[in-house]
Design an enzyme around this catalytic site. Structure first.
Site, mmCIF file in Angstrom:
data_model
loop_
_atom_site.group_PDB
_atom_site.id
_atom_site.type_symbol
_atom_site.label_atom_id
_atom_site.label_comp_id
_atom_site.label_asym_id
_atom_site.label_seq_id
_atom_site.Cartn_x
_atom_site.Cartn_y
_atom_site.Cartn_z
ATOM 1 C CB SER A 136 -0.822 0.124 1.177
ATOM 2 O OG SER A 136 -1.465 1.118 1.438
ATOM 3 C CE1 TYR A 149 -3.832 -2.153 5.318
ATOM 4 C CE2 TYR A 149 -3.444 0.006 4.860
ATOM 5 C CZ TYR A 149 -3.927 -1.190 4.550
ATOM 6 O OH TYR A 149 -3.826 -1.464 3.202
#
Ligand code: NDP
Ligand code: 8X3
Length: 249
Positions: A136, A149
């Site tokens: 990501s 995350y």
């Protein structure tokens, strides 16, 4: 020769779109996820000869190994591993975050990913295959509430580079794909089911689509065998960077 892709998290979002993209090009796909009904729907849509659905919780190593042990003969020669299953949980700053959310992200995005990779590596080496790890932009760019995350995705990106190094000379290709905002079930999951929060995030933003990501995974995986994309970061045009923040007395 028909090639086979193992795509985790194929019940939704990037993984489901990738399964359709690879099957459209004649690949066989092993599609995984917990929601067996969605895997069955994918098999019904694309054909049992092309798709094998394997329903298991990727955090359960025994279930993962049992599913791989039970693969039909024609799906055993895995040429491509797409480590896509993953999630964010929560948007709170660290000081207000739930520890069980953090644990779930670490278990899914890190522990399960390395467990599956280790299991499939011998086959990938034997077949001079490829790995595409879905990381990501959160691996590189911190934002408030991204804490664990982002940390898990930084692990995925760095692990991918380490794999590249370890697999030197084997012919196995490794790529980390680092998308920014894309509309899937990601935000619904992150907010524990808040559809209005998900709708508000994507509204008017022209986010990337699951199809955009699937097409990119397919492109990476079908480049000539002497080429390796090490890392690829992609965003919608509507998304860019913000500056540092300063707290003042
Ligand atoms: P979705 O929520 O739409 O899909 C996530 C997939 O992961 C589902 O198929 C889900 O299957 C699977 N999954 C999650 N937890 C488990 C588990 N414990 N066991 C098995 N499968 C699991 O999100 P996306 O398609 O957007 O996300 C795919 C990947 O892309 C993730 O790694 C995410 O972090 C990453 N990403 C997403 C971005 C975005 O903006 N959407 C941007 C950058 C990266 P099931 O629930 O059936 O188990
Ligand atoms: C998903 C992108 O910006 O929501 O990985 O962290 S972001």
């Amino acid at each position: 020769m028909t090639r086979t892709a193992l795509i985790t998290g194929a019940t939704s979002g990037f993984g489901a779109a990738a399964a359709r993209r690879f099957v459209a090009a004649g690949w066989r796909v092993i599609a995984t996820g917990r929601r067996a009904d969605r895997l069955q729907a994918l098999v019904d849509e694309l054909g049992a000869g092309q798709v094998h659905g394997a329903a298991f919780d990727i955090r359960d190593a025994n279930a993962m190994n049992a599913a791989l042990d039970a693969l039909p003969e024609e799906f055993r020669g895995i040429d491509l591993l797409v480590n896509n299953a993953g999630l964010a949980q929560g948007t709170s700053p660290a000081q207000g975050a739930r520890l069980d959310d953090w644990q779930r992200m670490i278990d899914t995005n890190i522990t399960a990913l390395v467990t599956l990779t280790r299991r499939v590596l011998p086959t990938l080496i034997e077949r001079r295959g490829a790995i595409v790890n879905i990381s990501s932009t959160a691996a590189t760019y911190p934002y408030t509430g991204g804490n664990v995350y982002g940390g898990t995705k930084a692990f995925v990106s760095q692990f991918s580079l380490g794999l590249r190094s370890d697999l030197h000379g084997t012919g196995v290709r490794v790529t980390t794909l680092e998308p920014g905002m894309a509309e899937t079930e990601f935000t619904l999951v992150r907010t524990h089911g808040d559809q209005s929060a998900s709708d508000a995030l994507y509204k008017g933003a022209q986010p990337m689509t699951a199809q955009d990501i699937a097409d990119t995974i397919f492109w990476i995986a079908t480049l000539p065998p002497h080429l390796n994309i090490n890392r690829l970061e992609m965003m919608p045009v509507s998304q860019s960077f913000a500056g540092f923040q300063v707290a003042r007395d």
